[in-house]
Design a protein around this motif. Structure first.
Motif, short mmCIF file in Angstrom:
data_model
loop_
_atom_site.label_atom_id
_atom_site.label_comp_id
_atom_site.label_asym_id
_atom_site.label_seq_id
_atom_site.Cartn_x
_atom_site.Cartn_y
_atom_site.Cartn_z
N THR A 1 -17.29 -19.32 2.02
CA THR A 1 -16.16 -18.44 2.23
C THR A 1 -15.14 -18.62 1.11
O THR A 1 -15.01 -19.71 0.55
N LEU A 2 -14.44 -17.53 0.81
CA LEU A 2 -13.38 -17.57 -0.19
C LEU A 2 -12.08 -17.91 0.55
O LEU A 2 -11.41 -17.04 1.08
N VAL B 1 -4.33 -18.48 5.10
CA VAL B 1 -3.89 -17.92 6.38
C VAL B 1 -3.51 -16.45 6.21
O VAL B 1 -2.68 -15.92 6.94
N ASP B 2 -4.17 -15.82 5.21
CA ASP B 2 -4.06 -14.38 5.01
C ASP B 2 -2.66 -13.91 4.66
O ASP B 2 -2.27 -12.79 5.01
N VAL B 3 -1.91 -14.72 3.97
CA VAL B 3 -0.60 -14.29 3.48
C VAL B 3 -0.77 -13.84 2.04
O VAL B 3 -1.12 -14.64 1.18
N PRO B 4 -0.53 -12.57 1.75
CA PRO B 4 -0.70 -12.09 0.38
C PRO B 4 0.55 -12.26 -0.47
O PRO B 4 1.66 -12.39 0.06
N ARG C 1 -9.54 -9.46 2.29
CA ARG C 1 -10.87 -10.08 2.46
C ARG C 1 -11.59 -9.38 3.60
O ARG C 1 -10.95 -8.80 4.48
N ASN C 2 -12.90 -9.47 3.58
CA ASN C 2 -13.67 -8.95 4.70
C ASN C 2 -13.52 -9.90 5.89
O ASN C 2 -13.03 -11.01 5.74
N PRO C 3 -13.93 -9.48 7.09
CA PRO C 3 -13.68 -10.29 8.29
C PRO C 3 -14.30 -11.69 8.23
O PRO C 3 -13.77 -12.61 8.86
N ALA D 1 -13.75 -10.89 -1.29
CA ALA D 1 -12.35 -10.54 -1.51
C ALA D 1 -12.29 -9.23 -2.28
O ALA D 1 -13.15 -8.95 -3.13
N TYR D 2 -11.29 -8.45 -1.97
CA TYR D 2 -11.13 -7.15 -2.61
C TYR D 2 -9.76 -7.07 -3.29
O TYR D 2 -8.79 -7.69 -2.87
#
Length: 124
Positions: free
Chosen positions: A30-31, A54-57, A71-73, A78-79
């Motif tokens: 995982t990334l 923790v998905d904070v951009p 990111r995908n689920p 990563a996109y």
């Protein structure tokens, strides 16, 4: 040996949208933390976007409101969505990620990896 694989990029016109992707060469990884950098010819490398574990951009000032990192689920890809592209976005874009391997509740951190880069050219 695990490495990052980048896809996307190419030629776009001003105002176009483009999406870059980054994934590990083996999808068991995982990334966990992801950064997108870019380097334009003759310029220093610039951090344009990052995603914490923790998905904070976070975004660079030059791309705020236009670029989106996600990111995908399963966090295996990563996109980097780039909208309203401008000529000054022309650069080689690099993915930089911390890879981890999860087995049950245990996490093994594999290390930091760079993608090989993908060229984005914005020109009319």
């Amino acid at each position: 040996q695990v490495h990052l694989v980048q896809s996307g990029g190419g030629l776009a016109q001003p105002g176009d949208s483009m999406r870059l992707a980054c994934e590990a060469s083996d999808d068991i990884y995982t990334l966990r933390v992801v950064h997108w950098y870019r380097q334009a010819q003759g310029k220093e490398q610039e951090l344009v976007a990052k995603m914490s574990d923790v998905d904070v951009p976070g975004y660079g000032d030059s791309v705020k409101g236009r670029f989106t990192i996600s990111r995908n689920p399963t966090n295996t890809t990563a996109y980097h969505q780039m909208n309203n592209l401008k000529p000054e976005d022309t650069a080689v874009y690099y993915c930089y990620a911390d890879l981890s391997y999860y087995q049950g509740t245990s996490r093994l951190d594999i290390g930091h990896f760079w993608g090989r880069g993908t060229r984005v050219t914005v020109s009319s």
